[in-house]
Design an enzyme around this catalytic site. Structure first.
Site, PDB file in Angstrom:
ATOM      1  N   PHE A  29      -8.726  -1.864 -62.071  1.00  0.00           N
ATOM      2  CA  PHE A  29      -8.318  -4.202 -62.423  1.00  0.00           C
ATOM      3  C   PHE A  29      -9.416  -4.832 -63.386  1.00  0.00           C
ATOM      4  O   PHE A  29     -10.521  -4.603 -63.409  1.00  0.00           O
ATOM      5  CB  PHE A  29      -8.632  -4.882 -61.359  1.00  0.00           C
ATOM      6  CG  PHE A  29      -8.728  -6.666 -61.221  1.00  0.00           C
ATOM      7  CD1 PHE A  29      -6.844  -6.792 -61.896  1.00  0.00           C
ATOM      8  CD2 PHE A  29      -9.429  -7.258 -61.108  1.00  0.00           C
ATOM      9  CE1 PHE A  29      -6.410  -8.476 -62.203  1.00  0.00           C
ATOM     10  CE2 PHE A  29      -8.993  -7.997 -61.146  1.00  0.00           C
ATOM     11  CZ  PHE A  29      -7.925  -9.036 -61.935  1.00  0.00           C
ATOM     12  N   SER A  31     -10.193  -5.743 -67.883  1.00  0.00           N
ATOM     13  CA  SER A  31     -10.088  -6.102 -68.921  1.00  0.00           C
ATOM     14  C   SER A  31      -9.734  -4.669 -69.362  1.00  0.00           C
ATOM     15  O   SER A  31      -8.986  -4.456 -70.543  1.00  0.00           O
ATOM     16  CB  SER A  31     -10.852  -6.476 -69.389  1.00  0.00           C
ATOM     17  OG  SER A  31     -12.610  -6.361 -70.337  1.00  0.00           O
ATOM     18  N   ASP A  89     -18.951  -2.295 -63.780  1.00  0.00           N
ATOM     19  CA  ASP A  89     -19.990  -3.439 -63.864  1.00  0.00           C
ATOM     20  C   ASP A  89     -21.233  -2.626 -64.484  1.00  0.00           C
ATOM     21  O   ASP A  89     -21.667  -3.383 -65.562  1.00  0.00           O
ATOM     22  CB  ASP A  89     -19.370  -4.573 -63.607  1.00  0.00           C
ATOM     23  CG  ASP A  89     -18.299  -5.141 -63.260  1.00  0.00           C
ATOM     24  OD1 ASP A  89     -18.017  -5.351 -64.259  1.00  0.00           O
ATOM     25  OD2 ASP A  89     -18.111  -4.913 -61.992  1.00  0.00           O
ATOM     26  N   LYS A  99     -19.359  -2.561 -58.775  1.00  0.00           N
ATOM     27  CA  LYS A  99     -17.567  -3.095 -59.774  1.00  0.00           C
ATOM     28  C   LYS A  99     -17.742  -3.504 -58.533  1.00  0.00           C
ATOM     29  O   LYS A  99     -18.195  -4.980 -58.149  1.00  0.00           O
ATOM     30  CB  LYS A  99     -16.780  -1.413 -59.520  1.00  0.00           C
ATOM     31  CG  LYS A  99     -16.328  -0.932 -60.151  1.00  0.00           C
ATOM     32  CD  LYS A  99     -15.517   0.241 -59.383  1.00  0.00           C
ATOM     33  CE  LYS A  99     -14.300  -0.424 -59.125  1.00  0.00           C
ATOM     34  NZ  LYS A  99     -13.205  -1.314 -60.771  1.00  0.00           N
ATOM     35  N   GLY A 101     -16.702  -7.306 -60.851  1.00  0.00           N
ATOM     36  CA  GLY A 101     -16.846  -9.037 -61.132  1.00  0.00           C
ATOM     37  C   GLY A 101     -15.282  -9.413 -60.750  1.00  0.00           C
ATOM     38  O   GLY A 101     -15.369 -10.611 -61.608  1.00  0.00           O
ATOM     39  N   GLY A 102     -14.299  -8.572 -61.411  1.00  0.00           N
ATOM     40  CA  GLY A 102     -12.757  -9.001 -61.495  1.00  0.00           C
ATOM     41  C   GLY A 102     -12.324 -10.173 -60.072  1.00  0.00           C
ATOM     42  O   GLY A 102     -11.437 -10.487 -59.820  1.00  0.00           O
ATOM     43  N   GLU A 108      -9.976  -2.097 -55.113  1.00  0.00           N
ATOM     44  CA  GLU A 108     -10.171  -0.802 -55.397  1.00  0.00           C
ATOM     45  C   GLU A 108     -10.657   0.498 -55.240  1.00  0.00           C
ATOM     46  O   GLU A 108     -11.162   1.363 -55.487  1.00  0.00           O
ATOM     47  CB  GLU A 108     -11.018  -2.065 -56.695  1.00  0.00           C
ATOM     48  CG  GLU A 108     -10.858  -2.450 -57.838  1.00  0.00           C
ATOM     49  CD  GLU A 108     -11.450  -2.904 -58.872  1.00  0.00           C
ATOM     50  OE1 GLU A 108     -11.083  -2.915 -59.696  1.00  0.00           O
ATOM     51  OE2 GLU A 108     -12.687  -2.916 -58.265  1.00  0.00           O
TER      52      GLU A 108
END
Length: 237
Positions: A29, A31, A89, A99, A101-102, A108
């Site tokens: 997940f 960008s 991240d 990780k 950030g989303g 994950e």
């Protein structure tokens, strides 16, 4: 496409090249991971890939994969995941990660732990001498007592803020939990901190991913470096 977006796409393409027909693929997940998901969809559409199935790490990823025609399954319905491709991240010299950030850190991590191989795709800006230097550590927490949890984190050092959406309301994970972003500063021993966080009631999951990444694809001005995690020691600079 900006230079940063170009680098993300370069790293994603290098990782997607590892995928073989018949694989079960963890779809990350964020960008950067979205570039990989789109490339997988393109390879399916043009016949380069076949008989693959994806395990999405977030509802947003699942929606994108469906748009692209990628067959999906769940973690419960597969015995193993052959490879997961995801972003990060922050990455330290030992291939430990921050990780979340989303906000998808729980799923994950579950998918990564079920994977034979975890390929992390980043641009050079995500490399760091120590985790926590450049990115706050996401902490997924339950609603009950979240302020008390935030005070406990702050007492360890640094500052803590509740993650908010653009409309000012609390951000919610796919599981309905809150996220505390803990600006803890450089982390001397991520393993020790991970154990402390895991032992604290009220914390559902934390964004430290230690010993999970097997492959790191770093895109920079000179191209993409593929780094395979050594059994011990630092990755080559």
């Amino acid at each position: 496409m900006s230079s940063v977006e170009t680098l993300k796409a370069m790293a994603a393409a290098a990782a997607v090249a590892l995928i073989q027909p018949g694989m079960v693929i963890g779809l990350g997940f964020g960008s950067t991971a979205a570039y990989a998901t789109r490339m997988i969809g393109e390879r399916l559409a043009n016949g380069e890939l076949r008989e693959i199935v994806g395990v999405p790490c977030a509802e947003g990823t699942a929606a994108l994969a469906r748009e692209l025609g990628i067959p999906l399954t769940t973690l419960d319905d597969v015995e193993r995941v052959d490879i997961t491709i995801d972003g990060a991240d922050e990455v330290d010299p030992y291939m430990a990660l921050i990780k979340g950030g989303g906000g998808a850190l729980l799923r994950e991590k579950m998918v990564a732990q079920a994977s034979r191989r975890v390929a992390i795709i980043v641009d050079e800006s995500k490399l760091s001498p120590a985790l926590g230097t450049r990115f706050a550590l996401p902490i997924e927490v339950v609603d009950f007592g979240y302020r008390a949890t935030a005070r406990w984190l702050a007492a360890q050092g640094g500052s803590v803020r509740l993650r908010l959406r653009s409309d000012g309301q609390p951000f919610r994970t796919d599981q309905g939990h809150l996220i505390l972003d803990w600006a803890c500063g450089p982390i001397a021993d991520p393993t020790v901190l991970a154990d402390r966080l895991a032992a604290r009631a009220g914390i559902v999951e934390h964004g430290l991913f230690i010993g999970l990444a097997t492959d790191l694809f770093v895109a920079g001005a000179t191209g993409v470096r593929h780094i395979v995690r050594p059994d011990c020691g630092r990755i080559a600079p």
